[in-house]
Design a protein around this motif. Structure first.
Motif, PDB file in Angstrom:
ATOM      1  N   VAL A  80       7.008  -8.085  -6.195  1.00  0.00           N
ATOM      2  CA  VAL A  80       6.039  -7.008  -5.989  1.00  0.00           C
ATOM      3  C   VAL A  80       6.662  -5.670  -6.375  1.00  0.00           C
ATOM      4  O   VAL A  80       7.585  -5.181  -5.709  1.00  0.00           O
ATOM      5  CB  VAL A  80       5.549  -6.946  -4.531  1.00  0.00           C
ATOM      6  CG1 VAL A  80       4.575  -5.792  -4.335  1.00  0.00           C
ATOM      7  CG2 VAL A  80       4.905  -8.265  -4.131  1.00  0.00           C
ATOM      8  N   SER A  81       6.158  -5.067  -7.451  1.00  0.00           N
ATOM      9  CA  SER A  81       6.633  -3.757  -7.886  1.00  0.00           C
ATOM     10  C   SER A  81       5.975  -2.661  -7.065  1.00  0.00           C
ATOM     11  O   SER A  81       4.798  -2.759  -6.708  1.00  0.00           O
ATOM     12  CB  SER A  81       6.307  -3.530  -9.360  1.00  0.00           C
ATOM     13  OG  SER A  81       7.014  -4.445 -10.148  1.00  0.00           O
ATOM     14  N   LEU A  82       6.744  -1.641  -6.768  1.00  0.00           N
ATOM     15  CA  LEU A  82       6.221  -0.506  -6.013  1.00  0.00           C
ATOM     16  C   LEU A  82       5.802   0.590  -6.981  1.00  0.00           C
ATOM     17  O   LEU A  82       6.566   0.951  -7.874  1.00  0.00           O
ATOM     18  CB  LEU A  82       7.284   0.035  -5.058  1.00  0.00           C
ATOM     19  CG  LEU A  82       7.799  -0.961  -4.031  1.00  0.00           C
ATOM     20  CD1 LEU A  82       8.935  -0.359  -3.226  1.00  0.00           C
ATOM     21  CD2 LEU A  82       6.672  -1.390  -3.108  1.00  0.00           C
ATOM     22  N   PRO A  83       4.603   1.146  -6.818  1.00  0.00           N
ATOM     23  CA  PRO A  83       4.167   2.214  -7.714  1.00  0.00           C
ATOM     24  C   PRO A  83       4.984   3.482  -7.479  1.00  0.00           C
ATOM     25  O   PRO A  83       5.380   3.779  -6.350  1.00  0.00           O
ATOM     26  CB  PRO A  83       2.695   2.424  -7.348  1.00  0.00           C
ATOM     27  CG  PRO A  83       2.504   1.793  -6.023  1.00  0.00           C
ATOM     28  CD  PRO A  83       3.583   0.774  -5.845  1.00  0.00           C
ATOM     29  N   ARG A  84       5.229   4.224  -8.537  1.00  0.00           N
ATOM     30  CA  ARG A  84       6.021   5.458  -8.442  1.00  0.00           C
ATOM     31  C   ARG A  84       5.402   6.464  -7.483  1.00  0.00           C
ATOM     32  O   ARG A  84       6.106   7.220  -6.836  1.00  0.00           O
ATOM     33  CB  ARG A  84       6.179   6.079  -9.822  1.00  0.00           C
ATOM     34  CG  ARG A  84       7.045   5.276 -10.752  1.00  0.00           C
ATOM     35  CD  ARG A  84       7.226   6.012 -12.053  1.00  0.00           C
ATOM     36  NE  ARG A  84       8.157   7.106 -11.885  1.00  0.00           N
ATOM     37  CZ  ARG A  84       9.420   7.099 -12.287  1.00  0.00           C
ATOM     38  NH1 ARG A  84       9.884   6.038 -12.894  1.00  0.00           N
ATOM     39  NH2 ARG A  84      10.200   8.144 -12.108  1.00  0.00           N
ATOM     40  N   ARG A  92       0.723   0.454   0.730  1.00  0.00           N
ATOM     41  CA  ARG A  92      -0.525   0.040   0.094  1.00  0.00           C
ATOM     42  C   ARG A  92      -0.712  -1.432   0.425  1.00  0.00           C
ATOM     43  O   ARG A  92       0.245  -2.139   0.742  1.00  0.00           O
ATOM     44  CB  ARG A  92      -0.496   0.260  -1.410  1.00  0.00           C
ATOM     45  CG  ARG A  92       0.442  -0.679  -2.150  1.00  0.00           C
ATOM     46  CD  ARG A  92       0.242  -0.551  -3.652  1.00  0.00           C
ATOM     47  NE  ARG A  92       1.162  -1.370  -4.383  1.00  0.00           N
ATOM     48  CZ  ARG A  92       1.017  -2.668  -4.627  1.00  0.00           C
ATOM     49  NH1 ARG A  92      -0.032  -3.319  -4.179  1.00  0.00           N
ATOM     50  NH2 ARG A  92       1.908  -3.338  -5.320  1.00  0.00           N
ATOM     51  N   GLU A  93      -1.942  -1.872   0.376  1.00  0.00           N
ATOM     52  CA  GLU A  93      -2.217  -3.266   0.659  1.00  0.00           C
ATOM     53  C   GLU A  93      -1.895  -4.111  -0.571  1.00  0.00           C
ATOM     54  O   GLU A  93      -2.070  -3.671  -1.710  1.00  0.00           O
ATOM     55  CB  GLU A  93      -3.666  -3.424   1.085  1.00  0.00           C
ATOM     56  CG  GLU A  93      -3.940  -2.718   2.397  1.00  0.00           C
ATOM     57  CD  GLU A  93      -5.349  -2.912   2.901  1.00  0.00           C
ATOM     58  OE1 GLU A  93      -6.089  -3.730   2.332  1.00  0.00           O
ATOM     59  OE2 GLU A  93      -5.698  -2.237   3.868  1.00  0.00           O
ATOM     60  N   GLN A  97      -2.943 -11.721  -5.709  1.00  0.00           N
ATOM     61  CA  GLN A  97      -1.946 -12.223  -6.660  1.00  0.00           C
ATOM     62  C   GLN A  97      -0.522 -11.916  -6.182  1.00  0.00           C
ATOM     63  O   GLN A  97       0.382 -12.737  -6.334  1.00  0.00           O
ATOM     64  CB  GLN A  97      -2.178 -11.623  -8.058  1.00  0.00           C
ATOM     65  CG  GLN A  97      -3.453 -12.077  -8.720  1.00  0.00           C
ATOM     66  CD  GLN A  97      -4.686 -11.308  -8.240  1.00  0.00           C
ATOM     67  OE1 GLN A  97      -4.605 -10.354  -7.476  1.00  0.00           O
ATOM     68  NE2 GLN A  97      -5.854 -11.750  -8.670  1.00  0.00           N
ATOM     69  N   GLU A  98      -0.310 -10.744  -5.603  1.00  0.00           N
ATOM     70  CA  GLU A  98       1.020 -10.389  -5.090  1.00  0.00           C
ATOM     71  C   GLU A  98       1.395 -11.251  -3.889  1.00  0.00           C
ATOM     72  O   GLU A  98       2.547 -11.680  -3.757  1.00  0.00           O
ATOM     73  CB  GLU A  98       1.063  -8.908  -4.709  1.00  0.00           C
ATOM     74  CG  GLU A  98       1.027  -7.993  -5.910  1.00  0.00           C
ATOM     75  CD  GLU A  98       0.827  -6.540  -5.543  1.00  0.00           C
ATOM     76  OE1 GLU A  98       1.346  -5.683  -6.276  1.00  0.00           O
ATOM     77  OE2 GLU A  98       0.149  -6.245  -4.526  1.00  0.00           O
ATOM     78  N   ILE A  99       0.435 -11.526  -3.029  1.00  0.00           N
ATOM     79  CA  ILE A  99       0.692 -12.388  -1.873  1.00  0.00           C
ATOM     80  C   ILE A  99       1.089 -13.782  -2.338  1.00  0.00           C
ATOM     81  O   ILE A  99       2.064 -14.365  -1.860  1.00  0.00           O
ATOM     82  CB  ILE A  99      -0.540 -12.431  -0.943  1.00  0.00           C
ATOM     83  CG1 ILE A  99      -0.739 -11.062  -0.290  1.00  0.00           C
ATOM     84  CG2 ILE A  99      -0.405 -13.536   0.102  1.00  0.00           C
ATOM     85  CD1 ILE A  99      -2.050 -10.902   0.437  1.00  0.00           C
ATOM     86  N   VAL A 100       0.349 -14.313  -3.295  1.00  0.00           N
ATOM     87  CA  VAL A 100       0.669 -15.635  -3.842  1.00  0.00           C
ATOM     88  C   VAL A 100       2.066 -15.623  -4.465  1.00  0.00           C
ATOM     89  O   VAL A 100       2.869 -16.536  -4.241  1.00  0.00           O
ATOM     90  CB  VAL A 100      -0.405 -16.074  -4.864  1.00  0.00           C
ATOM     91  CG1 VAL A 100       0.039 -17.310  -5.624  1.00  0.00           C
ATOM     92  CG2 VAL A 100      -1.739 -16.320  -4.158  1.00  0.00           C
ATOM     93  N   VAL A 118     -11.347  -9.126  -0.947  1.00  0.00           N
ATOM     94  CA  VAL A 118     -12.177  -8.237  -1.761  1.00  0.00           C
ATOM     95  C   VAL A 118     -12.111  -8.721  -3.203  1.00  0.00           C
ATOM     96  O   VAL A 118     -11.118  -9.292  -3.634  1.00  0.00           O
ATOM     97  CB  VAL A 118     -11.658  -6.782  -1.653  1.00  0.00           C
ATOM     98  CG1 VAL A 118     -12.478  -5.826  -2.503  1.00  0.00           C
ATOM     99  CG2 VAL A 118     -11.660  -6.344  -0.208  1.00  0.00           C
ATOM    100  N   ALA A 119     -13.145  -8.460  -3.961  1.00  0.00           N
ATOM    101  CA  ALA A 119     -13.232  -8.955  -5.338  1.00  0.00           C
ATOM    102  C   ALA A 119     -12.033  -8.561  -6.189  1.00  0.00           C
ATOM    103  O   ALA A 119     -11.595  -9.325  -7.031  1.00  0.00           O
ATOM    104  CB  ALA A 119     -14.520  -8.457  -5.977  1.00  0.00           C
ATOM    105  N   ASP A 120     -11.459  -7.387  -5.985  1.00  0.00           N
ATOM    106  CA  ASP A 120     -10.332  -6.969  -6.832  1.00  0.00           C
ATOM    107  C   ASP A 120      -9.008  -7.576  -6.384  1.00  0.00           C
ATOM    108  O   ASP A 120      -7.973  -7.299  -6.979  1.00  0.00           O
ATOM    109  CB  ASP A 120     -10.221  -5.446  -6.871  1.00  0.00           C
ATOM    110  CG  ASP A 120      -9.754  -4.848  -5.558  1.00  0.00           C
ATOM    111  OD1 ASP A 120      -9.548  -3.632  -5.529  1.00  0.00           O
ATOM    112  OD2 ASP A 120      -9.597  -5.578  -4.563  1.00  0.00           O
ATOM    113  N   GLY A 121      -9.009  -8.351  -5.330  1.00  0.00           N
ATOM    114  CA  GLY A 121      -7.789  -9.032  -4.915  1.00  0.00           C
ATOM    115  C   GLY A 121      -7.103  -8.399  -3.726  1.00  0.00           C
ATOM    116  O   GLY A 121      -6.127  -8.927  -3.239  1.00  0.00           O
TER     117      GLY A 121
END
Length: 130
Positions: A80-84, A92-93, A97-100, A118-121
């Motif tokens: 899991v990459s962290l956003p800058r 962030r939640e 895909q990241e959980i998997v 939610v639809a976007d994952g």
């Protein structure tokens, strides 16, 4: 994975010792992976991966080689990459895909998606209306 800016000259022998392991006050510690990430002059950036995370371990490992860490930022937790733009103390939640990916990275099968998905994952938090 951490982005580390070090102040000082870094020789190949230092990198080898960090990979092989260094004795610290609380036992032996090693860096799993080191990749050069650029820099000029006395400051150079490295991306450093650890298998465990003890108190100030990254700093103590570099200091054991006579090099000072002048900047340290976590850039990912496993897959899991962290956003800058994610500031210290904020979160962030995770997406589905990241959980998997996290479950797979430790050899487990991810639980099935729930109706809260939610639809976007991303997952919603349960909040009651007031």
């Amino acid at each position: 994975v951490y982005a580390v800016r070090v102040l000082g000259e870094v020789a190949d022998g230092m990198l080898d010792r960090l990979r092989q392991g260094v004795r610290l006050d609380d036992g032996k510690a090693a860096i799993a992976d080191i990749r050069y990430a650029g820099g000029s002059g006395a400051n150079h950036w490295y991306h450093v991966s650890l298998r465990e995370g003890r108190n100030r371990e990254v700093r103590r490992l570099w200091e054991s080689q006579g090099v000072q860490v002048s900047r340290l930022m976590r850039v990912s937790f496993g897959p899991v990459s962290l956003p800058r733009q994610l500031r210290p103390g904020k979160y962030r939640e995770l997406t589905r895909q990241e959980i998997v990916a996290l479950y797979r990275s430790v050899g487990l099968q991810a639980p099935p998606a729930s109706r809260k998905h939610v639809a976007d994952g991303a997952y919603r938090r349960n909040r009651k209306s007031r």
